[in-house]
Design an enzyme around this catalytic site. Structure first.
Site, PDB file in Angstrom:
ATOM      1  N   CYS A  12      24.640  47.526  40.933  1.00  0.00           N
ATOM      2  CA  CYS A  12      24.572  46.191  41.527  1.00  0.00           C
ATOM      3  C   CYS A  12      23.384  46.152  42.481  1.00  0.00           C
ATOM      4  O   CYS A  12      22.830  47.193  42.841  1.00  0.00           O
ATOM      5  CB  CYS A  12      25.862  45.849  42.265  1.00  0.00           C
ATOM      6  SG  CYS A  12      26.203  46.890  43.704  1.00  0.00           S
ATOM      7  N   HIS A 584      54.377  45.833  30.297  1.00  0.00           N
ATOM      8  CA  HIS A 584      54.936  47.134  30.642  1.00  0.00           C
ATOM      9  C   HIS A 584      55.515  47.115  32.048  1.00  0.00           C
ATOM     10  O   HIS A 584      54.974  46.503  32.960  1.00  0.00           O
ATOM     11  CB  HIS A 584      53.942  48.280  30.480  1.00  0.00           C
ATOM     12  CG  HIS A 584      52.512  47.929  30.767  1.00  0.00           C
ATOM     13  ND1 HIS A 584      51.774  47.059  29.989  1.00  0.00           N
ATOM     14  CD2 HIS A 584      51.666  48.346  31.739  1.00  0.00           C
ATOM     15  CE1 HIS A 584      50.553  46.960  30.470  1.00  0.00           C
ATOM     16  NE2 HIS A 584      50.461  47.722  31.535  1.00  0.00           N
TER      17      HIS A 584
END
Length: 670
Positions: A12, A584
C-alpha cells in the site's frame, strides 16, 4: 526448496497497515482452502518475505494486491490476478482472489487482472494502473514529508522564529533542524515525480522524473527586467500537481524511447541505458514541463483558491469536506487525496513563514486533516470498550490496538470494522471525522507537522483544543457505533418461532459425547441430509439446522448453535456462488464435529452470496469449540475445494437422493 500453491505480493502507499492486513487475509483464506501460500510484503521498511525465482516458478497461481509497483513483471506467464490492496483486506475478499487466480489462465502479460465483484478480466483497468503508478510516487514521497515536517515542527520548540539569527529567540540547533527539515520537504515533489516515472518506465525513468519534479518546484525562470526566459531569473512553481504530471510524462516518454530505439543492435544496450535514454528523455520532458509551467501554475493557484473559498464558506463546509474524504476509505485514494493536499498546503505554509495568511491557513488545514485521520480508529476503541458484549473477542482486541494506531495518525486500523458493515459504519466514521475537523477549524488549531498524531502535540498551537475536538468526534462516532452493534446483536439473537420448542428436545451431553464418531467415509450421515425443504429466510434455514443438530445428538443447545451461526455470518457472509452456502458454527454446545445439509430448490433469499443468487444448498459445518482451529479448518477447506469442482456442484445441487448427496460430500472429505 519449499514450494507454494499460491504466491502473493502486497503493498500500500504508506506501507504501514493495508500491506500487512492483506497479507494476513490472504494467508487465512489460503488456509481455509487447504493451500500453501507465501506472501511478499512491500511495506515502509522495504520488501519482506521476498519471493525467490524458484518459488515463483513452482507456484500454481499469483495474487498481486497492491497500490504500488511490486515488480509484477516477475510473474509473467503465471495465472495471476492483480487488484488494489483494498480488495484483499478481508478473508472473504482474499479468498475470491485466490479462487480467481487458480481459475485464471497463464499468459505472457504482466497482469491479468481480476474484478472481485464480477469476473476475471484479462488486463488491469486503466484506472487502477494509473492509481498504482501514482501511489508508488506517494509512498516514496511520504517519508520525506514526515521526516522533514516533523523536524521542522520540532525546531519550533525553541520558538517560532528560533531559526532566524536576527530574532530574539534564535537557537543554532533549532536553525539546523529547520534547514534539514526544509531540505527534506523540498525533495517531496521531485521524489513524487521520480517514483511515479520509475513505476512506469523503471530505472531509466528516474532521471527525467527527478528533473520534471525540480521544474515543478521552480517553474519557468524569467528575467524580471527583460520579461524573457532567463536561467538566472525567477519562476512560479506549480507544486505537487506539476510533480504528478511530470512523473507520468517522464515514465511514458521512456516507454516511447524504448520503442524508438528498439531497432538498435543488442550490443548498444549499455549505450542506451547510460546515454540515449537519460539525454533524450530529460530534454523532451524538460522542454514540455517548462512549456506547460504557465497553465499548471494557474491550475495550482485555482485549486488553492478553491480550498480557501471553502474556508470562506465557513468551518462547517470545509471541515465536512475534509472529514468525509479522510474517513471515506481510510487510507485509500480519497483519503490520500485529502492528506496529500494537506501536506502540499503545509509545505507552502512553512515556506511562506510564520504569521502569514498562507501559514495560518495551511497549518489549520493540516490540523483538520490530521484530526479526521485520527478519529476512525479511536471510534472503534471507544465502541469495543463501552459495548464489549456486542463485539467478538477478535474485534475487541483489534479495537484496543487501534488506540495506539489512532493516536499515531494511522487510520487503516478501522478498515476491518467498516468492511464488515459498510452501511452504517462508513457514515458513522465520516460523521465522527467531520465533527473533529469542523471543531479543529473553529478552535483555530495550527499543526506544523504533517504526521505523528499526538506525538507532535508539543508543537501544535491550541493543542488541548485539538485533542478535545478529536475526542468529541470519537465519542459521538463511538456512541453511534455501539448503538448499531447493539441493534444488530439483538436482532441476531432472535430465532424463528419453532426454536424454543426445539430447545426442549435436548440430548444429554454425556450421551452425545459417548456417541460413536463417524468414520471419514461416513462423516455426513444420510439422516442429516434434508431435501425438499422450504425456508423463508437465511435465519430460518440456520434455525432448522440448529434444531436438527440437537435432535441428532450433535449439540445440546439449539440457541447456542444458532447464535454461533449468526456470529459467523456477522463476520462475513458464508454465501458462495451458484446457489451454495457453507455456514459454520463453532461452539462448546456442539459435542461432535458434523455436517448437516439442507436443500431448498426454490432458493433461500436474503443470504448474501458472491454472485447475488439465492441459496439452494447449505452445507452446514458444526464444530466443537475445542476443535475450532483443527477440524474446523480441515473440513471447511475440503468443502471449499469441493465447491470449485463443477461436477461436485452439479451432483449435489441436482440430486434429490439424500444418500447420493451424503456419499458425494463424504468422498471429498476423506
Amino acid at each position: 526448496m519449499a514450494k507454494f500453491d499460491i504466491i502473493a505480493a502486497t503493498g500500500c502507499p504508506t506501507g504501514i497497515a493495508h500491506t500487512f492486513m492483506a497479507k494476513e487475509a490472504l494467508e487465512k483464506a489460503a488456509a481455509e482452502r487447504g493451500l500453501t501460500i507465501k506472501v511478499e510484503t512491500h511495506g515502509q521498511v522495504g520488501v519482506e518475505n521476498e519471493l525467490t525465482k524458484s518459488e515463483i516458478a513452482g507456484a500454481k497461481a499469483v495474487v498481486v494486491a497492491a497500490d504500488k509497483d511490486v515488480q509484477a513483471e516477475r510473474f509473467a506467464g503465471k495465472p495471476m490476478v492483480s487488484v488494489g490492496v483494498s480488495k484483499a483486506l478481508s478473508v472473504e475478499a482474499a479468498g475470491k482472489l485466490i479462487d480467481h487466480a487458480l481459475a485464471a489462465k497463464g499468459d505472457d502479460t504482466v497482469a491479468a487482472a481480476a474484478d472481485v465483484e464480477d469476473e476475471v478480466e484479462e488486463k488491469e483497468s486503466i484506472g487502477h494502473v494509473i492509481y498504482k503508478h501514482l501511489m508508488n510516487g506517494v509512498s516514496h514521497m511520504l517519508v520525506f514529508v514526515v521526516a522533514g515536517g516533523v523536524l521542522t515542527a520540532v525546531s519550533f520548540l525553541w520558538g517560532i522564529t528560533s531559526f532566524d539569527s536576527t530574532a530574539a529567540d534564535y537557537n543554532s540547533f533549532a536553525a539546523m533542524l529547520k534547514i534539514i527539515g526544509g531540505i527534506a520537504m523540498n525533495l517531496m515533489v521531485p521524489v513524487l515525480s521520480a517514483y511515479i516515472a520509475e513505476s512506469i518506465g523503471k530505472r531509466p525513468a528516474l532521471v527525467p522524473g527527478f528533473v520534471a519534479g525540480m521544474i515543478a518546484i521552480q517553474g519557468l525562470p524569467v528575467n524580471a527586467d527583460t520579461g524573457m526566459i532567463d536561467a538566472g531569473g525567477a519562476g512560479v512553481g506549480f507544486g505537487f500537481l506539476g510533480g504528478i504530471v511530470g512523473g507520468f510524462l517522464a515514465g511514458y516518454v521512456i516507454l516511447l524511447l524504448e520503442k524508438v530505439f528498439a531497432g538498435l543492435p543488442k550490443n548498444l544496450d549499455g549505450l542506451k541505458a547510460i546515454f540515449l535514454y537519460p539525454l533524450f528523455s530529460t530534454a523532451i520532458v524538460g522542454l514540455v514541463m517548462l512549456g506547460i509551467s504557465g497553465p499548471m501554475a494557474a491550475i495550482n493557484t485555482a485549486m488553492m483558491d478553491f480550498l480557501k473559498g471553502l474556508s470562506a464558506s465557513g468551518a462547517v463546509v470545509l471541515g465536512l469536506a475534509i472529514g468525509c474524504m479522510c474517513a471515506f476509505d481510510m487510507g485509500g485514494p480519497v483519503n490520500k487525496a485529502a492528506y496529500v493536499t494537506g501536506t502540499a498546503m503545509l509545505t507552502e505554509a512553512l515556506a511562506a513563514g510564520v504569521g502569514t495568511d498562507t501559514y495560518n491557513f495551511g497549518t489549520n488545514f493540516m490540523a483538520a486533516v490530521s484530526a479526521a485521520c485520527i478519529v476512525p480508529p479511536l471510534i472503534t476503541t471507544f465502541a469495543v470498550v463501552v459495548g464489549k458484549k456486542y463485539f467478538s473477542q477478535e474485534d475487541h482486541d483489534a479495537g484496543v490496538v487501534n488506540l495506539i494506531l489512532g493516536c499515531t495518525h494511522i487510520t487503516e486500523g478501522a478498515i476491518p470494522f467498516m468492511t464488515k458493515n459498510i452501511w452504517p459504519v462508513m457514515p458513522i466514521m465520516m460523521l465522527g471525522s467531520s465533527i473533529a475537523s469542523i471543531l479543529t477549524i473553529m478552535f483555530n488549531v495550527h499543526d506544523p507537522a504533517p504526521h505523528g498524531g499526538f506525538l507532535v502535540l508539543p508543537v501544535v498551537e491550541n493543542g488541548p483544543l485539538w485533542v478535545l475536538a478529536i475526542l468529541i468526534g470519537a465519542v459521538v462516532g463511538g456512541i453511534l457505533f455501539v448503538a448499531f452493534k447493539k441493534y444488530d446483536f439483538e436482532k441476531n439473537q432472535k430465532t424463528t418461532p419453532d426454536a424454543p420448542a426445539a430447545k426442549s428436545v435436548e440430548a444429554p451431553k454425556a450421551a452425545a459425547v459417548e456417541a460413536p464418531k463417524a468414520e471419514a467415509a461416513d462423516f455426513v450421515k444420510v439422516e442429516n441430509v434434508f431435501v425438499a425443504e422450504d425456508f423463508a429466510s437465511r435465519d430460518e434455514a440456520l434455525s432448522f439446522v440448529s434444531n436438527q443438530a440437537v435432535k441428532a445428538g450433535i449439540a445440546g443447545d439449539a440457541d447456542a448453535v444458532m447464535n454461533a451461526f449468526l456470529a459467523r455470518e456477522a463476520e462475513g457472509t458464508t454465501g458462495m456462488m451458484e446457489g451454495f452456502a457453507i455456514p459454520h458454527a463453532k461452539s462448546d454446545a456442539i459435542t461432535e464435529a458434523a455436517v448437516i445439509v439442507v436443500k431448498d430448490d426454490s432458493g433461500v433469499t436474503g443470504w448474501d452470496t458472491m454472485d447475488g443468487a439465492p441459496v439452494n444448498v447449505a452445507i452446514a459445518l458444526l464444530i466443537p469449540g475445542a476443535q475450532a482451529g483443527t477440524t474446523h479448518l480441515k473440513i471447511l477447506s475440503k468443502v471449499a475445494e469441493a465447491l470449485m469442482d463443477e461436477d461436485f456442484r452439479a451432483t449435489v445441487k441436482g440430486s434429490t437422493d439424500a444418500a447420493e448427496i451424503a456419499k458425494t460430500i463424504n468422498a471429498r472429505l476423506v
